[in-house]
Design an enzyme around this catalytic site. Structure first.
Site, short mmCIF file in Angstrom:
data_model
loop_
_atom_site.label_atom_id
_atom_site.label_comp_id
_atom_site.label_asym_id
_atom_site.label_seq_id
_atom_site.Cartn_x
_atom_site.Cartn_y
_atom_site.Cartn_z
N HIS A 1 0.86 -1.20 0.00
CA HIS A 1 0.00 0.00 0.00
C HIS A 1 0.89 1.24 0.00
O HIS A 1 2.11 1.15 0.08
CB HIS A 1 -0.97 -0.01 1.19
CG HIS A 1 -0.32 0.09 2.53
ND1 HIS A 1 0.27 -0.99 3.15
CD2 HIS A 1 -0.16 1.14 3.38
CE1 HIS A 1 0.77 -0.61 4.31
NE2 HIS A 1 0.53 0.68 4.48
N HIS B 1 1.56 3.95 1.99
CA HIS B 1 2.09 4.73 3.11
C HIS B 1 3.62 4.83 3.03
O HIS B 1 4.28 3.93 2.52
CB HIS B 1 1.68 4.11 4.44
CG HIS B 1 0.26 4.44 4.83
ND1 HIS B 1 -0.49 3.65 5.67
CD2 HIS B 1 -0.54 5.48 4.50
CE1 HIS B 1 -1.69 4.19 5.83
NE2 HIS B 1 -1.75 5.29 5.12
N HIS C 1 6.11 2.12 3.71
CA HIS C 1 6.14 0.99 2.77
C HIS C 1 6.68 1.39 1.39
O HIS C 1 7.07 0.51 0.63
CB HIS C 1 4.74 0.39 2.63
CG HIS C 1 4.27 -0.26 3.89
ND1 HIS C 1 4.26 -1.62 4.09
CD2 HIS C 1 3.83 0.28 5.06
CE1 HIS C 1 3.82 -1.89 5.31
NE2 HIS C 1 3.56 -0.75 5.92
N ASP D 1 -0.30 -4.10 6.04
CA ASP D 1 -0.99 -3.56 7.22
C ASP D 1 -2.48 -3.88 7.10
O ASP D 1 -3.07 -3.69 6.04
CB ASP D 1 -0.82 -2.03 7.30
CG ASP D 1 0.61 -1.63 7.62
OD1 ASP D 1 1.45 -2.54 7.83
OD2 ASP D 1 0.90 -0.42 7.66
N ASP E 1 1.13 -8.58 10.21
CA ASP E 1 1.26 -7.26 10.83
C ASP E 1 1.12 -7.34 12.35
O ASP E 1 0.14 -7.87 12.86
CB ASP E 1 0.16 -6.36 10.23
CG ASP E 1 0.08 -4.97 10.84
OD1 ASP E 1 1.04 -4.58 11.53
OD2 ASP E 1 -0.92 -4.29 10.61
N ALA F 1 -1.38 13.00 5.94
CA ALA F 1 -1.77 13.28 4.55
C ALA F 1 -2.24 12.02 3.83
O ALA F 1 -3.13 12.08 2.99
CB ALA F 1 -0.59 13.91 3.80
N HIS G 1 -4.38 -0.54 12.29
CA HIS G 1 -3.83 -1.88 12.52
C HIS G 1 -4.75 -2.69 13.44
O HIS G 1 -5.35 -2.15 14.37
CB HIS G 1 -2.44 -1.78 13.16
CG HIS G 1 -1.47 -1.00 12.34
ND1 HIS G 1 -0.68 -1.58 11.37
CD2 HIS G 1 -1.17 0.32 12.31
CE1 HIS G 1 0.06 -0.65 10.79
NE2 HIS G 1 -0.22 0.51 11.35
N ASP H 1 20.39 12.61 5.59
CA ASP H 1 20.46 13.96 6.17
C ASP H 1 20.58 14.94 5.01
O ASP H 1 21.61 14.99 4.34
CB ASP H 1 21.67 14.06 7.10
CG ASP H 1 21.72 15.39 7.83
OD1 ASP H 1 20.80 16.21 7.64
OD2 ASP H 1 22.67 15.63 8.59
#
Length: 532
Positions: free
Chosen positions: A51, A53, A56, A141, A173, A210, A345, A420
């Protein structure tokens, strides 16, 4: 990121990032070490994304720089992958192949199929790698929400069929494994959010991640039910909203959406401000609004704030301080009376349900901290599995699974690559240690200029302090430290042969001892010696 190896072929499941932990000072993101994949890139058949997110898909731009393989995902997932690659400045060519939950992909050693799961974002899939020994199932998930409909309805029939056909190993999960019972239904969230909107008198500021499209839909529905307009604040939110709307994953009357610049044209009880922050994380954005430092929105007395997001790992303190700030400015915070957020979850009973559907021969808990994996192991035992059927894996572990055994058969190099700014992997433990020292005791720079001929002092010593003591209030300390440096330079100047490294080390040791005696602090000491 997980890798399934079937004979000679490798299949990568997800490629996510981790947001930095508290001790990772100045780090923007953390991605997996893929050196094993680089060593075996000819054997990789593809990357399969469960998915969209960040945890992932976040490392894909880094992985695809070094490994040219197809990426398989659903329509929404691939749209978010394209957005992520663009944001990361990925210049290479990515082969993105769209699939859906009914797709079956054939490879030399296996076939891969999918099933739809219920999560906080549509188009979430479980991934099934079919082998001769049985199926390896990766859940992605998931939770089981009995009120889920449309894009969020899980394909339970497929899960049960897989269990009847025979699941060799289940990678499940574990993020909710410590929570008893069932995760609260999204229907409760939708009901409570609408009620909170109807009872709010002034503006509503709603904060969510978001990419939590389900939560965004709830806010839009509640706004419609209470006759309010919605202004979107945050670049990542606007981009994800546009993608989800264009692909049909959000239902909204577009006349409801207004620009944040036009808020003043409406009465306060007609306005909802939907907000996310950096990397889609909303709590820092709310904090800026409460401190009156946000560029677009300032929270004031009479506003109602809904925080429809769980804090990130280690972010509980920031959330508590933010709520404190909100009360200080006179806002009303919706927290206890209404349930405006639930996790994506499954809790303990849902994890048992997945085990019962799949009836796996072996279970490997995935996702979450070690304590979550441990809790998931106990759930497996409670669901009737034996201890020897469950394996908790560490990063880099190679787990060999055959029809009659599961065992740890080795390790590959694994761990964290720190990002960084634009640097990838150039900040390691040494740099982080230095940052930690600087943050604790500050820095002391000693500057001395020597005469090249006789090594006498031509200028200095000058001592510069940052983050250690305020020089103007510590003149005596600085004078004595300067005298120590002068004595060391004069003593070393007459020695033959003259040794730069001995001089610098003596400065460090003597100052370190003196400053610790006087202040009980150990600043980082940097001697700078020049010749003229």
């Amino acid at each position: 990121m997980y890798v399934i190896e079937v004979n000679e072929d490798l299949y990568i499941l997800d490629a996510g990032l981790m947001l930095p932990e508290g001790e990772m000072l100045g780090i923007d993101a953390v991605i997996p070490d893929i050196s094993y994949l680089q060593e075996n890139k000819e054997r990789i058949q593809g990357i399969f994304i469960s998915h969209g997110h960040e945890d992932h898909i976040g490392a894909l731009s880094y992985v695809l720089k070094y490994i040219r393989v197809p990426v398989y995902g659903t329509k929404l997932t691939l749209a978010l992958v394209k957005l992520k690659l663009k944001e990361d400045g990925f210049n290479g060519r990515a082969e993105l192949i769209e699939i859906d939950s009914d797709s079956v992909l054939s490879f030399p050693e296996t076939a891969i199929s999918f099933f739809r799961t219920n999560h906080s974002i549509p188009d979430s899939l479980g991934i099934v790698v079919h082998t001769r020994e049985g199926a390896i199932v990766y859940t992605g998930d998931f939770k089981f929400d009995q009120a889920a409909k449309g894009f969020y309805r899980p394909e339970i029939g497929k899960m049960v069929s897989l269990g009847e056909e025979g699941v060799l190993c289940l990678l499940s999960d574990s993020a909710g494994a410590e929570k008893p019972g069932y995760t609260t239904s999204e229907a409760i969230v939708a009901r409570d959010m609408t009620e909170a909107f109807l009872t709010a008198e002034g503006r509503i500021i709603a904060a969510c991640f978001a990419s939590n499209i389900n939560r965004i839909q709830h806010v839009l529905n509640a706004a419609a039910a209470s006759g309010r307009k919605v202004a979107l604040v945050g670049k990542s939110l606007q981009k994800v909203y546009d993608i989800a709307l264009n692909l049909g994953y959000l239902q909204v009357d577009e006349e409801m959406i207004i620009s944040v610049n036009n808020i003043s044209n409406f009465e306060e009880r007609e306005v909802v401000i939907l907000v996310t922050g950096h990397q889609g994380e909303p709590i820092t954005a709310i904090q800026k609004m409460a401190k009156q430092t946000h560029k677009q929105v300032v929270i004031k007395e009479g506003d109602t704030v809904l925080i429809a997001a769980s804090p990130l790992k280690g972010g509980e303190l920031i959330l508590a301080k933010t709520i404190d700030l909100l009360y200080r400015v006179g806002a009303r915070v919706v927290s206890n009376r209404y349930q405006v957020h639930v996790t994506g979850h499954g809790a303990q009973e849902e994890l048992k349900m997945m085990i019962n559907f799949m009836q796996p021969k072996y279970l490997i808990p995935v996702h979450g901290e070690f304590r979550h994996l441990y809790a998931h192991e106990k759930i497996g035992l409670a669901a009737g599995m034996e201890a020897e059927q469950i394996m908790i894996a560490e990063k880099g572990d190679i787990i060999e699974v055959t029809e009659d055994k599961i065992r740890l058969s080795g390790k590959v190099s694994a761990g964290n690559i720190l990002i960084d700014g634009s640097g990838v992997g150039d900040v390691g433990n040494i740099v982080l240690r230095d940052r930690r020292l600087l943050s604790q005791d500050g820095i002391l720079i000693v500057v001395v200029t020597l005469n090249r001929q006789d090594k006498s002092i031509a200028a200095g010593p000058e001592i510069i302090s940052r983050g250690f003591v305020y020089v103007r209030e510590s003149e005596k300390l600085m004078e004595e430290a300067t005298a120590i440096v002068r004595d060391i330079v004069q003593k070393n100047g007459v020695r033959q042969p003259f040794d730069w490294s001995t001089l610098k080390q003596e400065m460090r040791d003597s100052l370190n001892q003196y400053l610790y005696e006087k202040t009980k602090r150990r600043p980082m000491i940097l001697p700078i010696i020049m010749e003229i």
